[in-house]
Design an enzyme around this catalytic site. Structure first.
Site, PDB file in Angstrom:
ATOM      1  N   SER A  14      -7.886  11.754  17.189  1.00  0.00           N
ATOM      2  CA  SER A  14      -8.571  11.136  15.903  1.00  0.00           C
ATOM      3  C   SER A  14      -8.241   9.396  16.271  1.00  0.00           C
ATOM      4  O   SER A  14      -7.963   8.949  17.289  1.00  0.00           O
ATOM      5  CB  SER A  14      -8.127  11.427  14.667  1.00  0.00           C
ATOM      6  OG  SER A  14      -6.829  11.569  14.476  1.00  0.00           O
ATOM      7  N   ASP A 187      -0.778  -0.131   8.801  1.00  0.00           N
ATOM      8  CA  ASP A 187      -1.419   0.016   7.567  1.00  0.00           C
ATOM      9  C   ASP A 187      -1.063   1.235   6.743  1.00  0.00           C
ATOM     10  O   ASP A 187      -1.493   1.728   5.956  1.00  0.00           O
ATOM     11  CB  ASP A 187      -2.932   0.341   7.915  1.00  0.00           C
ATOM     12  CG  ASP A 187      -3.103   1.262   8.754  1.00  0.00           C
ATOM     13  OD1 ASP A 187      -2.319   1.864   9.191  1.00  0.00           O
ATOM     14  OD2 ASP A 187      -4.536   1.339   9.035  1.00  0.00           O
ATOM     15  N   HIS A 190      -1.658   3.975  10.743  1.00  0.00           N
ATOM     16  CA  HIS A 190      -1.790   3.906  12.421  1.00  0.00           C
ATOM     17  C   HIS A 190      -0.579   3.188  12.886  1.00  0.00           C
ATOM     18  O   HIS A 190       0.025   2.171  12.285  1.00  0.00           O
ATOM     19  CB  HIS A 190      -3.067   3.085  12.589  1.00  0.00           C
ATOM     20  CG  HIS A 190      -4.217   3.828  12.126  1.00  0.00           C
ATOM     21  ND1 HIS A 190      -4.823   3.239  10.989  1.00  0.00           N
ATOM     22  CD2 HIS A 190      -4.595   4.968  12.723  1.00  0.00           C
ATOM     23  CE1 HIS A 190      -5.879   4.297  10.755  1.00  0.00           C
ATOM     24  NE2 HIS A 190      -5.849   5.252  11.784  1.00  0.00           N
TER      25      HIS A 190
END
Length: 256
Positions: A14, A187, A190
């Site tokens: 992902s 964030d 990530h």
């Protein structure tokens, strides 16, 4: 002058995979480490979960491909672990289904070829405070918790142990850094450059310790077209040249 075929490494997962070439990411670091040694191919799909990956895995990795990867690094789980939405929509996958999906993904990838090796990455922790302060007005509230990440990380590790697969315990590895909450993320989810260093170190550790033939550790793979040449840079004796094909002086970090 024909050298051996370069190994092909595929990063599959992902957004942690899709963004791995940004912000000093771990994919970019691997591409530098394996320059002239292996090709790094990114197959990252932001916001995907294991359910969606399983639906199209045969298109991403067709079994009749002329060349199969030497190594696939797999990451799914962060989006699966998101809390369920009342509408039934969204990325949440129940833990029992996630376990089943990861088994199916691993089984499929193992069947690509006898020489295809796998490394799974488990769910890393998250910085909940940073994440909650970075909400978007275009998205419905997303529920992510460290506790859920831990459960899905443990499930991924258990699947890999049962199937005799290599796995990196990112949940534990990231938290070895005391300031991980503020240093390892851009964030809250990530990886920053600092977080990516940990990911690369853990992957290289697996590659170094794995008893695979041939070894896929970067120091075991010769540089492509690494033979000396009169066209290399001239040495200080003004009579010979210096082969710089495996020099690593340009790297801020010298990887093991």
């Amino acid at each position: 002058m024909v050298g051996p075929r370069r190994p092909l490494f595929v990063l599959f997962g992902s957004s942690i995979v899709q963004y791995s070439f940004a912000n000093g990411g771990w994919g970019a670091a691997l591409a530098d480490i394996y320059a002239r040694k292996a090709d790094i191919l990114v197959r990252g799909y932001s916001a995907w979960n294991s359910r969606r990956a399983l639906q199209v895995i045969d298109q991403i990795f067709p079994k009749d491909a002329i060349e199969q990867p030497s190594l696939i690094i797999v990451y799914f789980g962060g989006n699966d672990s998101v809390g369920p939405h009342t509408s039934g929509l969204g990325p949440h996958v129940p833990l029992s289904e996630y376990i089943d999906n990861m088994r199916k993904i691993a089984t499929y990838l193992k069947e690509l070829s006898e020489s295809t090796r796998l490394i799974f990455l488990s769910c890393p922790p998250i910085n909940e405070d940073m994440l909650n302060n970075d909400s978007s007005s275009i998205l419905s509230p997303i529920v992510r918790t460290n506790e859920a990440s831990r459960h899905y990380s443990e499930a991924c590790i258990e699947v890999c142990k049962d199937m005799d697969l290599k796995v990196v315990d990112l949940w534990s590895a990231i938290q070895t850094r005391p300031d991980w909450r503020t240093s390892c993320f851009t964030d809250g989810i990530h990886f920053s450059a600092e977080g990516s260093v940990i990911v690369v170190e853990e992957i290289l550790k697996v590659l170094k310790e794995a008893e695979w033939e041939p070894s896929l550790h970067w120091k075991s793979i010769p540089a492509e077209f690494g033979e000396s040449s009169p066209y290399d840079v001239v040495a200080s004796d003004n009579k010979s040249t210096v082969n710089v094909s495996e020099f690593t002086f340009h790297r801020e970090k010298q990887w093991d």
